[in-house]
Design a protein around this motif. Structure first.
Motif, PDB file in Angstrom:
ATOM      1  N   LEU A  55      44.637  33.752  57.506  1.00  0.00           N
ATOM      2  CA  LEU A  55      43.817  34.925  57.247  1.00  0.00           C
ATOM      3  C   LEU A  55      42.395  34.514  56.912  1.00  0.00           C
ATOM      4  O   LEU A  55      42.135  33.357  56.604  1.00  0.00           O
ATOM      5  N   ALA A  56      41.494  35.503  57.036  1.00  0.00           N
ATOM      6  CA  ALA A  56      40.073  35.226  56.883  1.00  0.00           C
ATOM      7  C   ALA A  56      39.666  35.388  55.429  1.00  0.00           C
ATOM      8  O   ALA A  56      39.920  36.411  54.806  1.00  0.00           O
ATOM      9  N   LEU A  57      39.030  34.340  54.913  1.00  0.00           N
ATOM     10  CA  LEU A  57      38.517  34.341  53.539  1.00  0.00           C
ATOM     11  C   LEU A  57      37.006  34.519  53.621  1.00  0.00           C
ATOM     12  O   LEU A  57      36.329  33.775  54.323  1.00  0.00           O
ATOM     13  N   ARG A  97      27.522  36.149  66.507  1.00  0.00           N
ATOM     14  CA  ARG A  97      27.450  35.538  65.188  1.00  0.00           C
ATOM     15  C   ARG A  97      27.696  36.566  64.103  1.00  0.00           C
ATOM     16  O   ARG A  97      27.223  37.694  64.186  1.00  0.00           O
ATOM     17  N   TYR A  98      28.434  36.175  63.045  1.00  0.00           N
ATOM     18  CA  TYR A  98      28.667  37.084  61.925  1.00  0.00           C
ATOM     19  C   TYR A  98      27.439  37.185  61.027  1.00  0.00           C
ATOM     20  O   TYR A  98      27.128  38.246  60.500  1.00  0.00           O
ATOM     21  N   GLY A  99      26.767  36.056  60.790  1.00  0.00           N
ATOM     22  CA  GLY A  99      25.668  36.044  59.832  1.00  0.00           C
ATOM     23  C   GLY A  99      24.392  35.538  60.459  1.00  0.00           C
ATOM     24  O   GLY A  99      24.293  35.389  61.679  1.00  0.00           O
ATOM     25  N   VAL A 105      29.206  32.377  56.943  1.00  0.00           N
ATOM     26  CA  VAL A 105      30.382  32.198  57.790  1.00  0.00           C
ATOM     27  C   VAL A 105      31.610  32.655  56.996  1.00  0.00           C
ATOM     28  O   VAL A 105      31.553  32.750  55.770  1.00  0.00           O
ATOM     29  N   ILE A 106      32.684  32.952  57.712  1.00  0.00           N
ATOM     30  CA  ILE A 106      33.945  33.210  57.026  1.00  0.00           C
ATOM     31  C   ILE A 106      34.876  32.046  57.337  1.00  0.00           C
ATOM     32  O   ILE A 106      34.540  31.182  58.153  1.00  0.00           O
ATOM     33  N   ARG A 107      36.017  32.011  56.678  1.00  0.00           N
ATOM     34  CA  ARG A 107      36.910  30.869  56.842  1.00  0.00           C
ATOM     35  C   ARG A 107      38.332  31.300  57.119  1.00  0.00           C
ATOM     36  O   ARG A 107      38.827  32.242  56.506  1.00  0.00           O
ATOM     37  N   ALA A 212      35.489  29.901  65.494  1.00  0.00           N
ATOM     38  CA  ALA A 212      35.279  31.314  65.806  1.00  0.00           C
ATOM     39  C   ALA A 212      36.571  32.086  65.592  1.00  0.00           C
ATOM     40  O   ALA A 212      37.663  31.516  65.618  1.00  0.00           O
ATOM     41  N   LEU A 213      36.414  33.379  65.368  1.00  0.00           N
ATOM     42  CA  LEU A 213      37.543  34.300  65.413  1.00  0.00           C
ATOM     43  C   LEU A 213      37.533  34.856  66.834  1.00  0.00           C
ATOM     44  O   LEU A 213      36.565  35.498  67.244  1.00  0.00           O
ATOM     45  N   HIS A 214      38.581  34.539  67.609  1.00  0.00           N
ATOM     46  CA  HIS A 214      38.620  34.973  69.006  1.00  0.00           C
ATOM     47  C   HIS A 214      39.168  36.384  69.088  1.00  0.00           C
ATOM     48  O   HIS A 214      40.090  36.748  68.349  1.00  0.00           O
ATOM     49  N   CYS A 223      43.859  41.671  71.134  1.00  0.00           N
ATOM     50  CA  CYS A 223      44.427  40.444  70.565  1.00  0.00           C
ATOM     51  C   CYS A 223      43.332  39.742  69.783  1.00  0.00           C
ATOM     52  O   CYS A 223      42.153  39.832  70.129  1.00  0.00           O
ATOM     53  N   ILE A 224      43.732  39.020  68.723  1.00  0.00           N
ATOM     54  CA  ILE A 224      42.791  38.142  68.032  1.00  0.00           C
ATOM     55  C   ILE A 224      43.467  36.788  67.862  1.00  0.00           C
ATOM     56  O   ILE A 224      44.701  36.681  67.945  1.00  0.00           O
ATOM     57  N   ALA A 225      42.667  35.747  67.612  1.00  0.00           N
ATOM     58  CA  ALA A 225      43.220  34.421  67.309  1.00  0.00           C
ATOM     59  C   ALA A 225      42.355  33.755  66.260  1.00  0.00           C
ATOM     60  O   ALA A 225      41.127  33.748  66.374  1.00  0.00           O
ATOM     61  N   LEU A 237      48.650  40.285  68.291  1.00  0.00           N
ATOM     62  CA  LEU A 237      48.466  41.422  69.193  1.00  0.00           C
ATOM     63  C   LEU A 237      48.566  42.697  68.362  1.00  0.00           C
ATOM     64  O   LEU A 237      49.553  42.893  67.639  1.00  0.00           O
ATOM     65  N   PHE A 238      47.547  43.544  68.439  1.00  0.00           N
ATOM     66  CA  PHE A 238      47.580  44.869  67.805  1.00  0.00           C
ATOM     67  C   PHE A 238      47.713  45.897  68.915  1.00  0.00           C
ATOM     68  O   PHE A 238      46.906  45.911  69.859  1.00  0.00           O
ATOM     69  N   LEU A 239      48.712  46.774  68.804  1.00  0.00           N
ATOM     70  CA  LEU A 239      49.064  47.666  69.916  1.00  0.00           C
ATOM     71  C   LEU A 239      49.704  48.937  69.354  1.00  0.00           C
ATOM     72  O   LEU A 239      50.409  48.869  68.335  1.00  0.00           O
ATOM     73  N   PHE A 314      41.719  45.260  59.684  1.00  0.00           N
ATOM     74  CA  PHE A 314      40.679  45.030  60.692  1.00  0.00           C
ATOM     75  C   PHE A 314      39.307  44.635  60.162  1.00  0.00           C
ATOM     76  O   PHE A 314      38.383  44.418  60.935  1.00  0.00           O
ATOM     77  N   HIS A 315      39.144  44.559  58.859  1.00  0.00           N
ATOM     78  CA  HIS A 315      37.906  43.978  58.339  1.00  0.00           C
ATOM     79  C   HIS A 315      38.194  42.616  57.705  1.00  0.00           C
ATOM     80  O   HIS A 315      37.298  41.964  57.156  1.00  0.00           O
ATOM     81  N   GLY A 316      39.464  42.202  57.711  1.00  0.00           N
ATOM     82  CA  GLY A 316      39.813  40.928  57.086  1.00  0.00           C
ATOM     83  C   GLY A 316      39.481  40.923  55.604  1.00  0.00           C
ATOM     84  O   GLY A 316      38.967  39.942  55.069  1.00  0.00           O
ATOM     85  N   GLN A 317      39.793  42.016  54.887  1.00  0.00           N
ATOM     86  CA  GLN A 317      39.365  42.120  53.492  1.00  0.00           C
ATOM     87  C   GLN A 317      40.480  42.394  52.488  1.00  0.00           C
ATOM     88  O   GLN A 317      40.230  42.461  51.290  1.00  0.00           O
ATOM     89  N   GLU A 368      35.854  49.923  66.257  1.00  0.00           N
ATOM     90  CA  GLU A 368      34.699  49.134  66.658  1.00  0.00           C
ATOM     91  C   GLU A 368      35.130  47.831  67.347  1.00  0.00           C
ATOM     92  O   GLU A 368      34.564  47.439  68.363  1.00  0.00           O
ATOM     93  N   MET A 369      36.164  47.193  66.803  1.00  0.00           N
ATOM     94  CA  MET A 369      36.619  45.925  67.361  1.00  0.00           C
ATOM     95  C   MET A 369      37.236  46.094  68.726  1.00  0.00           C
ATOM     96  O   MET A 369      36.944  45.347  69.647  1.00  0.00           O
ATOM     97  N   ARG A 370      38.132  47.101  68.864  1.00  0.00           N
ATOM     98  CA  ARG A 370      38.933  47.122  70.091  1.00  0.00           C
ATOM     99  C   ARG A 370      38.174  47.694  71.271  1.00  0.00           C
ATOM    100  O   ARG A 370      38.438  47.366  72.403  1.00  0.00           O
TER     101      ARG A 370
HETATM  102  C1  E0Q Z   1      36.800  39.466  60.275  1.00  0.00           C
HETATM  103  C2  E0Q Z   1      37.679  38.440  59.701  1.00  0.00           C
HETATM  104  C3  E0Q Z   1      43.064  40.692  61.256  1.00  0.00           C
HETATM  105  C4  E0Q Z   1      41.565  40.593  61.280  1.00  0.00           C
HETATM  106  C5  E0Q Z   1      40.924  39.841  60.308  1.00  0.00           C
HETATM  107  C6  E0Q Z   1      39.549  39.741  60.332  1.00  0.00           C
HETATM  108  C7  E0Q Z   1      38.756  40.467  61.238  1.00  0.00           C
HETATM  109  C8  E0Q Z   1      39.412  41.189  62.270  1.00  0.00           C
HETATM  110  C9  E0Q Z   1      38.690  41.897  63.389  1.00  0.00           C
HETATM  111  C10 E0Q Z   1      40.816  41.248  62.262  1.00  0.00           C
HETATM  112  C11 E0Q Z   1      36.520  41.566  61.374  1.00  0.00           C
HETATM  113  C12 E0Q Z   1      35.473  41.357  62.372  1.00  0.00           C
HETATM  114  N1  E0Q Z   1      37.369  40.447  61.034  1.00  0.00           N
HETATM  115  O1  E0Q Z   1      35.483  40.378  63.140  1.00  0.00           O
HETATM  116  O2  E0Q Z   1      34.594  42.228  62.376  1.00  0.00           O
HETATM  117  O3  E0Q Z   1      35.596  39.426  60.069  1.00  0.00           O
HETATM  118  O4  E0Q Z   1      38.960  38.934  59.402  1.00  0.00           O
HETATM  119 CL1  E0Q Z   1      41.616  42.162  63.483  1.00  0.00          CL
END
Ligand code: E0Q
Ligand code: FAD
Length: 457
Positions: A55-57, A97-99, A105-107, A212-214, A223-225, A237-239, A314-317, A368-370
């Motif tokens: 997960l994203a920190l 780029r995020y920032g 950057v996020i981790r 990167a967050l793919h 999909c994300i990776a 996969l989000f569906l 979807f905000h990784g928060q 916004e993402m999808r």
């Molecule tokens: C982030 C980092 C599961 C998930 C976690 C995430 C993010 C996304 C899309 C998803 C949001 C973004 N994002 O890229 O705007 O920043 O954590 Cl789906």
């Protein structure tokens, strides 16, 4: 250490991410902490069947870890992500780029690795951890909880002050709901998720750009990776759960799933040699937002983290927000250890508007993402936002940067974002590129019409 916190006893339910951090913070402040966790100890039994889930920190979570003295240890096990690598259907990629630079950057961190690090820290700080101990019920008047043993028997345990860190399906919340109407509302998203894997091609190398967050946005799904330190990626996969093709209901077997991936995510599928086994082994997870009007039962029990406010991811928060909760609660409780009712009420007063705000922003970020990431008007707004950020950095900051790289309260992020978006729409009216816009005049309007950003947040 607050002297009055010494000998104050607290009982935590759940030793997940929030519970194990809160246990650390409270034990460091002199509380006598006991934690009951349903699962076996992941340090001796492994985590989630050994699957790597990450997960994203972001900055908020990192600040909380800094408070506990653990940030450096966590960063040593993390992979930096500079931005979103967007994969179009034709296979072309584009890094957003995020920032502004590599300081923003996020981790990507391993959920299991982080949990183990936090459990070790909690024990070092003096917290007592009990595993294979699921809370099954609570007698709030008598001050006891019932714990279920793995063999089906139960035992009672004395517990005056209960802190519920037991996640979205919280057992403590269920017990509290028997005593009081907390105004619980669960809003299912109607979309589920399934985790898959892109393994390392060998020797710790990565099949895709590691930093990167793919993301493979495809309109109504994506999909994300996220990278792992070992060189593999965890793919999600989000569906939609059901309804017209494609949905999880219309992909009844791995053959249908493979055909779907071959049509929509061919480049990702090419790097997924274990697709069939992963698809069959991993269940579909459900997503929902949880709202409560009240998080506490007088001075007896309080919910925090996902147990109080589960959100869509979807905000990784979700974890980042839960870590902010833990710091806020530990600080308030250490200042007034003998007045839990007042502390719980104050905690709820401070955190509820922010929890509601990140819930709303997380839902908006799915849309916004999808699909939004490929939309021309969205891209034009991003371009304008970049220009305004450069020219008026004290007054303009994108919502993403406020949420991910500052500790500006989430509720303030929402109100600022709204004001910025309205101003941008007014600046863009009648334009389909930045060419005809006087950007210096636009920046002057930004400084005149928006309040300055909080300093040092
Ligand atoms: C982030 C980092 C599961 C998930 C976690 C995430 C993010 C996304 C899309 C998803 C949001 C973004 N994002 O890229 O705007 O920043 O954590 Cl789906
Ligand atoms: P949990 O992590 O769920 O922990 C709860 C703990 O309580 C568990 O250990 C559980 O075993 C235990 N428990 C449950 N019931 C009982 C009981 N009866 N008795 C005792 N113990 C019990 N957040 C981010 O910040 N960044 C991300 O990138 C991100 N990605 C996500 C992706 C997905 C697909 C999902 C679903 C969520 C994501 N999140 C992310 C959100 C994040 O996972 C949660 O917000 C976070 O795990 C909440 O922590 P918690 O400790 O409150 O709950």
């Amino acid at each position: 250490m607050t002297p009055s916190a010494k000998n104050s006893k607290v009982t935590l339910i759940g030793a997940g991410l929030v519970g194990s951090l809160l246990a650390t913070l409270l034990a460091q402040r002199g509380f006598e902490v006991e934690v009951f966790e349903r699962r076996p100890d992941p340090r001796t039994h492994g985590f989630l069947g050994g699957r790597s889930i990450n997960l994203a920190l972001a900055e908020r979570g990192l600040r909380a870890l800094r408070q506990a003295g653990l940030a450096d240890n966590v960063l040593a096990q993390a992979v930096m992500m500079r931005g979103r690598m967007v994969h179009a259907l034709d296979g072309t990629t584009n890094l957003q780029r995020y920032g502004l630079d590599d300081s923003e950057v996020i981790r990507s961190v391993s959920r299991g690795g982080l949990n183990i690090l936090l459990l070790d820290a909690a024990e070092r700080a003096g917290a007592k951890l009990h595993f294979d101990a699921a809370m099954a019920g609570a007698d709030f008047a008598g001050g006891t909880i019932t714990l279920a043993n793995p063999d089906g028997t139960t035992r009672n345990h004395h517990a005056n002050l209960l802190l519920g860190c037991d996640g979205a399906g919280s057992a403590l919340r269920a017990a509290m709901l028997k005593h009081a109407d907390l105004g619980e509302r669960i809003e299912p998203l109607g979309h589920g998720y399934r985790e898959l894997e892109i393994p390392s091609p060998g020797s710790g190398r990565f099949a895709l750009e590691p930093h990167a967050l793919h993301i493979w946005p495809r309109g109504h799904y994506m999909c994300i990776a996220l990278p792992n330190t070992e060189g593999n990626f965890t793919v999600t996969l989000f569906l939609p759960a059901e309804g017209a093709y494609p949905s999880f209901a219309t992909l009844p077997d791995v053959g249908a799933a493979r055909a779907f991936f071959d049509a929509q995510f061919p480049d990702a599928l090419a790097s997924m040699p274990t697709f069939d086994a992963d698809w069959n082994a991993h269940p579909v997870g459900q997503l929902a937002t949880l709202y409560l009007d009240r998080w506490h039962l007088d001075g007896r029990a309080l919910l925090l983290g996902d147990a109080a406010h589960a959100i869509v991811p979807f905000h990784g928060q979700g974890m980042n927000c839960g870590f902010e909760d833990a710091v806020e609660l530990a600080t308030l409780l250490a200042a007034l250890p003998s007045k839990p009712a007042a502390v719980f009420a104050e905690f709820e007063r401070r955190r509820k508007p922010d929890a509601d705000a990140i819930a709303a922003m997380s839902q908006a970020n799915y849309i916004e993402m999808r699909d939004g990431v490929a939309d021309p008007h969205y891209l034009l707004k991003r371009e304008l936002a970049a220009a305004l950020t450069e020219r008026a950095p004290t007054h303009f900051m994108s919502r993403y940067r406020m949420v991910s790289f500052t500790a500006i309260p989430y509720a303030t992020c929402v109100t600022r974002e709204r004001a910025q978006a309205a101003l941008m729409e007014s600046l863009l009216a009648g334009h389909d590129s930045l060419d005809g816009i006087n950007l210096d005049a636009a920046a002057t309007r930004v400084r005149a019409e928006l309040p300055p950003l909080p300093q040092g947040a």
